[in-house]
Design an enzyme around this catalytic site. Structure first.
Site, mmCIF file in Angstrom:
data_model
loop_
_atom_site.group_PDB
_atom_site.id
_atom_site.type_symbol
_atom_site.label_atom_id
_atom_site.label_comp_id
_atom_site.label_asym_id
_atom_site.label_seq_id
_atom_site.Cartn_x
_atom_site.Cartn_y
_atom_site.Cartn_z
ATOM 1 N N PRO A 53 -7.081 13.774 -2.450
ATOM 2 C CA PRO A 53 -6.266 13.034 -3.362
ATOM 3 C C PRO A 53 -4.735 12.752 -2.885
ATOM 4 O O PRO A 53 -4.229 12.293 -3.453
ATOM 5 C CB PRO A 53 -6.221 14.352 -4.520
ATOM 6 C CG PRO A 53 -7.312 15.129 -4.381
ATOM 7 C CD PRO A 53 -7.532 15.310 -2.930
ATOM 8 N N GLU A 54 -4.492 13.393 -1.572
ATOM 9 C CA GLU A 54 -3.333 13.388 -1.228
ATOM 10 C C GLU A 54 -2.951 11.790 -0.779
ATOM 11 O O GLU A 54 -3.795 11.237 -0.130
ATOM 12 C CB GLU A 54 -2.625 14.347 -0.200
ATOM 13 C CG GLU A 54 -2.871 15.711 -0.555
ATOM 14 C CD GLU A 54 -1.897 16.153 -1.661
ATOM 15 O OE1 GLU A 54 -1.083 15.172 -2.085
ATOM 16 O OE2 GLU A 54 -1.916 17.318 -2.207
ATOM 17 N N ASN A 57 1.931 8.709 2.121
ATOM 18 C CA ASN A 57 3.216 9.120 2.385
ATOM 19 C C ASN A 57 3.306 10.531 2.653
ATOM 20 O O ASN A 57 4.090 11.404 3.647
ATOM 21 C CB ASN A 57 4.143 8.544 1.589
ATOM 22 C CG ASN A 57 4.507 7.125 1.659
ATOM 23 O OD1 ASN A 57 4.742 6.727 2.500
ATOM 24 N ND2 ASN A 57 4.191 6.429 0.679
#
Length: 429
Positions: A53-54, A57
Site C-alpha cells: 500500500p505504500e 514518495n
C-alpha cells in the site's frame, strides 16, 4: 553426444543447487559459462521491497535507508543494490496504461545514483546472475512482544513469521511471490527477521549469517534511517536526480506558462549533483506560487489539518497578494468534480495536464515528478500537512538553494487558528 550429455548435466545443475565438486556453493541461476570458467563475479546483490500500500514518495525515502545499509556492507564486501522495479501502486490509477515492471531509469538518472552507491536495474541483475532467482528472502517484521518502555535497543533476530507469508512454494519448493511483477522470479529460501532499529542493524547478519549471493529484504520500510538529516542522508537524497526527460518537460512548462527559467529565477542547477553546493536563500525561484493540495483518500484520515477547497483558495489568494505573485501552479490529486470546483474558485490556476499519449509515456510517477519539479522552482511553496509528496518538494527546494521561509509551509485546517509548520531539515554537505 558427450557434449550434449554435458549440457544436460549443466541444465540439471542450474535446476537444482547442490554444492560444487570443489566445495564452493553453487548459486541458482549461474550460467553455464560461469560454471565452466569459474570466473563469475563474487559481488553480492541486495534487493528490497516495500509494503504494497505504500506510495511512490515514501518508497523514495526507503531507498535512502537501504542506501545507508549498502554503504555499511561495502566497508566489508563488494555489494550492489538492485533497484526494485516500480508498479502496482495504489495512487497510480490512470486506466488503460501499463504501469508495472517500470525501471528506475524512467524516473531517475542512474549515473547520478551510481555516484553515491553502486546500483543496477532488476533486469541487469537477472542477466548478471544467470536467471530470475533470489537466494534468500528475509521478510522484515516488528517484534511480537512489541517495544517495552525504557531504553531503546537496536536489535535483529530471526523469528517465526507473525503474519501469513505472501509467498507460496511451487512443486520444486521454490517460492513464488509478487517480485515486482516478474512472475518467473523465484526465491529459494524465505524466512522472517524481527527488526528494531536503523537500516545498518541487519548488516552483520548479511555479512556473517548467510552466504547467499543475492539477498532480498521485504517490508524494508520497517528499517529506520541510520542518520536522518545528516550528510549521508543528504548525499543519497541529492543523488536522486530526476530523469532528464522529465526535468525538460517541467522546464518547458515553466517557461511557457509561468515565465520561469533557471537564469531568471537564479536557480544554479548542475547536472552533476556532486558539484552543486548552494547557499540557502541564494536562489530566487520563478514568479509564481507553488501549491500542493492533497485530496482523495488523504483527507479521510486528516480532516482536522487539511482545509476545504474554499479554505485553501483563501490562503492561496492571501499568499499571492503578500508575495505579489499573479500566477499559481497547483499540483493536486483532486477528483474531476473537486478539480472543477477548484477551477471555479481559482480560475487563474495553472496545472500540468498531460495528454493521454504523454501520460502513457511518462506514467503517473513521471507526472508526479514533473509536478514536484515545477513546485520546487516556485518563488513560494505551500504544501499539505504530513504529506510525503510535499516532503519531497521541501527537499528538492533545499537542494536548489531556495530560502527555507519560502519552502516549509503548509495549509492549516479550517478549524485550526494557528497550525504547526513543517520542520526545516537543513541540507548538509
Amino acid at each position: 553426444m558427450a557434449t550434449l550429455s554435458f549440457v544436460f548435466l549443466l541444465l540439471g545443475a542450474v535446476s537444482w543447487p547442490p554444492a560444487s565438486a570443489s566445495g564452493q556453493e553453487f548459486w541458482p541461476g549461474q550460467s553455464a559459462a560461469d560454471i565452466l570458467s569459474g570466473a563469475a563475479s563474487r559481488r553480492r546483490y541486495l534487493l528490497y521491497d516495500v509494503n504494497p500500500p505504500e506510495g511512490f514518495n515514501l518508497r523514495r525515502d526507503v531507498y535512502i535507508r537501504i542506501a545507508s545499509l549498502l554503504k555499511t556492507l561495502l566497508k566489508t564486501e563488494e555489494w550492489v543494490l538492485v533497484l526494485p522495479p516500480w508498479g502496482r501502486l495504489y495512487h497510480w490509477q490512470s486506466p488503460d496504461i501499463h504501469q508495472v515492471r517500470i525501471p528506475w531509469s524512467e524516473f531517475f538518472d542512474l549515473p547520478s545514483l551510481n555516484k553515491n552507491i553502486p546500483v543496477i536495474e532488476y533486469e541487469q541483475f537477472i542477466a548478471e546472475s544467470g536467471g530470475p532467482f533470489i537466494d534468500q528472502v528475509y521478510v522484515l517484521q516488528s517484534y511480537a512482544e512489541g517495544w517495552k518502555e525504557g531504553t531503546w535497543e537496536e536489535k535483529v533476530d530471526e523469528r517465526p513469521c507473525i503474519d501469513q507469508l505472501l509467498y507460496s512454494q511451487d512443486k520444486h519448493e521454490y517460492y513464488r511471490g509478487w517480485f515486482w511483477g516478474y512472475e518467473e522470479t523465484r526465491g529459494l529460501n524465505v524466512s522472517c527477521l524481527s527488526v528494531q532499529g536503523s537500516a545498518s542493524i541487519v548488516a552483520p547478519l548479511l555479512l556473517r549469517n548467510t552466504s547467499a549471493r543475492s539477498v532480498m529484504l521485504d517490508r524494508a520500510e520497517n528499517l529506520l534511517h541510520d542518520h536522518y538529516g545528516g550528510k549521508e542522508y543528504w548525499d543519497t537524497r541529492r543523488s536522486m536526480v530526476f530523469a532528464r526527460h522529465l526535468r525538460e518537460v517541467g522546464d518547458e512548462f515553466r517557461s511557457r506558462h509561468l515565465n520561469s527559467t533557471d537564469d531568471a529565477d537564479r536557480i544554479p542547477f548542475q547536472e552533476d549533483w556532486m558539484k552543486m553546493k548552494v547557499k540557502l536563500g541564494s536562489a530566487l525561484g520563478g514568479p509564481y506560487l507553488g501549491v500542493h493540495l492533497r485530496r482523495k483518500d488523504f483527507i479521510w484520515g486528516h480532516r482536522q489539518d487539511v482545509p476545504s477547497l474554499e479554505g485553501a483558495v483563501r490562503k492561496i489568494r492571501s499568499l499571492m497578494k503578500t508575495h505579489r505573485l499573479d500566477k499559481v501552479f497547483v499540483a493536486t490529486d483532486a477528483v474531476r468534480k473537486e478539480y472543477e470546483e477548484l477551477k471555479k474558485l481559482l480560475p487563474e490556476m495553472v496545472r500540468f495536464e498531460p495528454t493521454w499519449e504523454e501520460l502513457e509515456l511518462y506514467k503517473d510517477g513521471g507526472v508526479a515528478i514533473i509536478d514536484q519539479w515545477i513546485c520546487a522552482h516556485a518563488r513560494f511553496f505551500i504544501g499539505t500537512s504530513v504529506s510525503t509528496f510535499s516532503f519531497r518538494i521541501h527537499e528538492e527546494r533545499e537542494i536548489l538553494g531556495l530560502d527555507p521561509k519560502t519552502t516549509y509551509n503548509r495549509f492549516c485546517g479550517d478549524q485550526e487558528k494557528a497550525c504547526e509548520q513543517p520542520t526545516h531539515w537543513k541540507i548538509t554537505y
